[in-house]
Design a protein around this motif. Structure first.
Motif, PDB file in Angstrom:
ATOM      1  N   HIS A  42       7.322  -6.263   3.276  1.00  0.00           N
ATOM      2  CA  HIS A  42       6.961  -5.207   4.232  1.00  0.00           C
ATOM      3  C   HIS A  42       8.053  -5.104   5.293  1.00  0.00           C
ATOM      4  O   HIS A  42       8.750  -6.090   5.549  1.00  0.00           O
ATOM      5  CB  HIS A  42       5.614  -5.570   4.896  1.00  0.00           C
ATOM      6  CG  HIS A  42       4.854  -4.395   5.411  1.00  0.00           C
ATOM      7  ND1 HIS A  42       5.137  -3.790   6.607  1.00  0.00           N
ATOM      8  CD2 HIS A  42       3.807  -3.710   4.885  1.00  0.00           C
ATOM      9  CE1 HIS A  42       4.291  -2.774   6.800  1.00  0.00           C
ATOM     10  NE2 HIS A  42       3.475  -2.705   5.772  1.00  0.00           N
ATOM     11  N   HIS A  77       0.828  -1.219   0.000  1.00  0.00           N
ATOM     12  CA  HIS A  77       0.000   0.000   0.000  1.00  0.00           C
ATOM     13  C   HIS A  77       0.856   1.260   0.000  1.00  0.00           C
ATOM     14  O   HIS A  77       1.989   1.246   0.481  1.00  0.00           O
ATOM     15  CB  HIS A  77      -0.933   0.009   1.207  1.00  0.00           C
ATOM     16  CG  HIS A  77      -0.209  -0.024   2.537  1.00  0.00           C
ATOM     17  ND1 HIS A  77       0.070   1.109   3.262  1.00  0.00           N
ATOM     18  CD2 HIS A  77       0.303  -1.058   3.248  1.00  0.00           C
ATOM     19  CE1 HIS A  77       0.714   0.759   4.378  1.00  0.00           C
ATOM     20  NE2 HIS A  77       0.878  -0.539   4.386  1.00  0.00           N
ATOM     21  N   ASP A  81       6.798   1.914   5.542  1.00  0.00           N
ATOM     22  CA  ASP A  81       5.608   1.087   5.785  1.00  0.00           C
ATOM     23  C   ASP A  81       4.694   1.133   4.568  1.00  0.00           C
ATOM     24  O   ASP A  81       4.149   2.190   4.248  1.00  0.00           O
ATOM     25  CB  ASP A  81       4.891   1.609   7.041  1.00  0.00           C
ATOM     26  CG  ASP A  81       3.609   0.835   7.367  1.00  0.00           C
ATOM     27  OD1 ASP A  81       3.177  -0.018   6.560  1.00  0.00           O
ATOM     28  OD2 ASP A  81       3.034   1.109   8.436  1.00  0.00           O
ATOM     29  N   GLY A  82       4.538   0.014   3.910  1.00  0.00           N
ATOM     30  CA  GLY A  82       3.651  -0.078   2.756  1.00  0.00           C
ATOM     31  C   GLY A  82       4.367   0.156   1.448  1.00  0.00           C
ATOM     32  O   GLY A  82       4.509  -0.741   0.622  1.00  0.00           O
ATOM     33  N   GLU A 122      -4.991   0.924   3.299  1.00  0.00           N
ATOM     34  CA  GLU A 122      -4.561  -0.171   4.179  1.00  0.00           C
ATOM     35  C   GLU A 122      -4.585   0.273   5.636  1.00  0.00           C
ATOM     36  O   GLU A 122      -4.967  -0.478   6.522  1.00  0.00           O
ATOM     37  CB  GLU A 122      -3.141  -0.635   3.806  1.00  0.00           C
ATOM     38  CG  GLU A 122      -2.718  -1.937   4.480  1.00  0.00           C
ATOM     39  CD  GLU A 122      -2.137  -1.765   5.878  1.00  0.00           C
ATOM     40  OE1 GLU A 122      -2.018  -2.760   6.599  1.00  0.00           O
ATOM     41  OE2 GLU A 122      -1.795  -0.622   6.271  1.00  0.00           O
ATOM     42  N   GLU A 123      -4.150   1.519   5.875  1.00  0.00           N
ATOM     43  CA  GLU A 123      -3.881   1.937   7.262  1.00  0.00           C
ATOM     44  C   GLU A 123      -5.137   2.050   8.122  1.00  0.00           C
ATOM     45  O   GLU A 123      -5.081   1.851   9.333  1.00  0.00           O
ATOM     46  CB  GLU A 123      -3.114   3.262   7.278  1.00  0.00           C
ATOM     47  CG  GLU A 123      -1.694   3.169   6.697  1.00  0.00           C
ATOM     48  CD  GLU A 123      -0.742   2.381   7.599  1.00  0.00           C
ATOM     49  OE1 GLU A 123      -1.172   1.914   8.665  1.00  0.00           O
ATOM     50  OE2 GLU A 123       0.431   2.239   7.212  1.00  0.00           O
TER      51      GLU A 123
HETATM   52 ZN   LIG Z   1       1.797  -1.396   6.114  1.00  0.00          ZN
END
Ligand SMILES: [Zn+2]
Length: 411
Positions: free
Chosen positions: A190, A83, A94-95, A128-129
């Motif tokens: 990830h 993401h 992150d993502g 996603e978050e």
């Molecule tokens: Zn993530």
């Protein structure tokens, strides 16, 4: 194994370049889903994918599918992705690492003039978050059939803007029906978001699944009484009982290899010179498999039924999410791809798009370390070498899996 190597420098410069979309003074990234910053990073990705010869499709919830043709047009694509959205105080990895590493795989194959048998599909999952629109993993969930399209469109952010109007606001929706895109497998790279790989000085986590979770409320009722004149052996202290349950749950988690957390605790009518008559607390129990979760719940129930007779308590389960077990073949491909790197099997403590994707197609995840296990924080950080190794393992996993599935089909 082949000698094909990803370009770690190119991946790193892409990570640093895209961090300007929502870049904050603290050095982090604030790129809420379907915001102007999200629009810009999506446009950046589409431009790069087009330049890499991919075709672009989007579904009606803005999930992006960037396709590189394979030698065989009759085969279902092998997918990679994650993401592009972040938390309000997110970081650079992150993502987006999982998306940009997928792009790096495609560009590496282009540079070498290699075509896989299966088409490859690079995916960006919308929201996603769960930071702007709850719940998390909303659109991978919709793709997997967990949430309806109408449910997703009706989610509202704190300002009252619906997902549907935010989606239209940045023109992110496409015409593909949600869930129409099918994959032969999906691999998500990830950052670990935990300290285990760093602590053990390993580079690759072969993620075998995602922990199951159960949430509970518990109310303990005892008897409020004077702190000076009520003898210690004549009390029904609800808080003292809670303390015993908290330490007991922690001990159970350690014994059974799970996690137990009491994150909320309230004393009813608190006063410094009154024995607490009632408390309310929450339990968050997590474990990699159902039997472990069940054993933890049973253990907690046993502790509760062992409370003194003048205390009453009722454990109420308010939410649960079953453990996810990733696909054995996908994991075999990742293990083979990780053979020359320090690696170990592990379970994800956090939720990921792959957890929903796994409900529909064979799926597995690859973790790389992040400094101090920190994420959802501007200081979130990963090294050039680890990101590069992660992308290399993603590339090799995809190539190994491509051969595995092709060989199986030929049998
Ligand atoms: Zn993530």
């Amino acid at each position: 194994m082949n000698n094909l190597r990803v370009n770690g420098g190119r991946l790193w410069s892409n990570l640093m370049d895209t961090a300007r979309f929502g870049g904050t003074e603290a050095g982090g990234v604030r790129r809420l889903t379907l915001s102007e910053e999200d629009r810009k990073v999506r446009a950046w990705l589409e431009a790069r994918a087009l330049a890499a010869g991919c075709t672009i499709a989007r579904d009606r919830l803005g999930n992006m599918f960037l396709r590189r043709e394979g030698r065989r047009t009759d085969l279902t694509p092998i997918a990679m992705g994650s993401h592009l959205d972040t938390q309000p105080t997110g970081g650079k990895f992150d993502g987006i690492l999982g998306v940009l590493a997928g792009l790096e795989v495609i560009e590496t194959l282009n540079d070498a003039g290699i075509k896989t048998e299966h088409p490859l599909m690079l995916v960006n999952w919308t929201n996603e978050e769960g930071a702007r629109f709850a719940p998390a993993m909303l659109c991978s969930g919709a793709w997997a059939g967990v949430f309806s399209e109408d449910y997703v469109r009706a989610r509202q952010d704190s300002a009252g803007t619906s997902f549907g109007s935010a989606l239209a606001g940045i023109d992110a929706a496409g015409d593909q029906p949600v869930g129409a895109q099918d994959f032969a497998a999906m691999f998500e790279l990830h950052i670990e978001q935990g300290p285990v790989l760093e602590r053990e000085e390993l580079t690759i986590g072969v993620v075998t699944g995602v922990q199951g979770m159960r949430w509970y409320d518990l109310e303990i009722t005892g008897r409020a009484a004077h702190a000076g004149s009520t003898p210690m052996d004549a009390r029904a202290d609800a808080l003292l009982a809670a303390a015993g349950l908290i330490t007991g749950a922690s001990r159970l988690a350690k014994e059974l290899g799970g996690y137990a957390t009491v994150g909320e605790l309230t004393i009813a009518e608190p006063s410094r010179n009154v024995v607490p008559g009632a408390v309310r607390l929450t339990f968050d129990l997590r474990h990699g498999d159902d039997a472990g979760l069940e054993a933890m719940e049973q253990g907690l129930q046993t502790l509760i039924s062992g409370l003194a007779p003048d205390l009453s308590a009722q454990l109420q389960q308010i939410w649960s999410s079953p453990p996810v077990h990733f696909d054995a073949d996908c994991l075999a491909s990742i293990r083979e791809a990780s053979a020359s790197h320090g690696h170990k099997d592990m379970i994800s403590g956090a939720g990921h798009d792959a957890a929903y994707v796994a409900r529909k197609v064979p799926t597995a995840m690859i973790f790389v370390p992040c400094a101090g296990g920190l994420s959802h924080n501007p200081a979130e950080s990963a090294t050039v070498e680890d990101c590069s190794t992660g992308a290399q393992v993603l590339l090799d996993s995809v190539l190994i899996h491509d051969r595995r599935l092709t060989a199986r089909a030929a049998e």
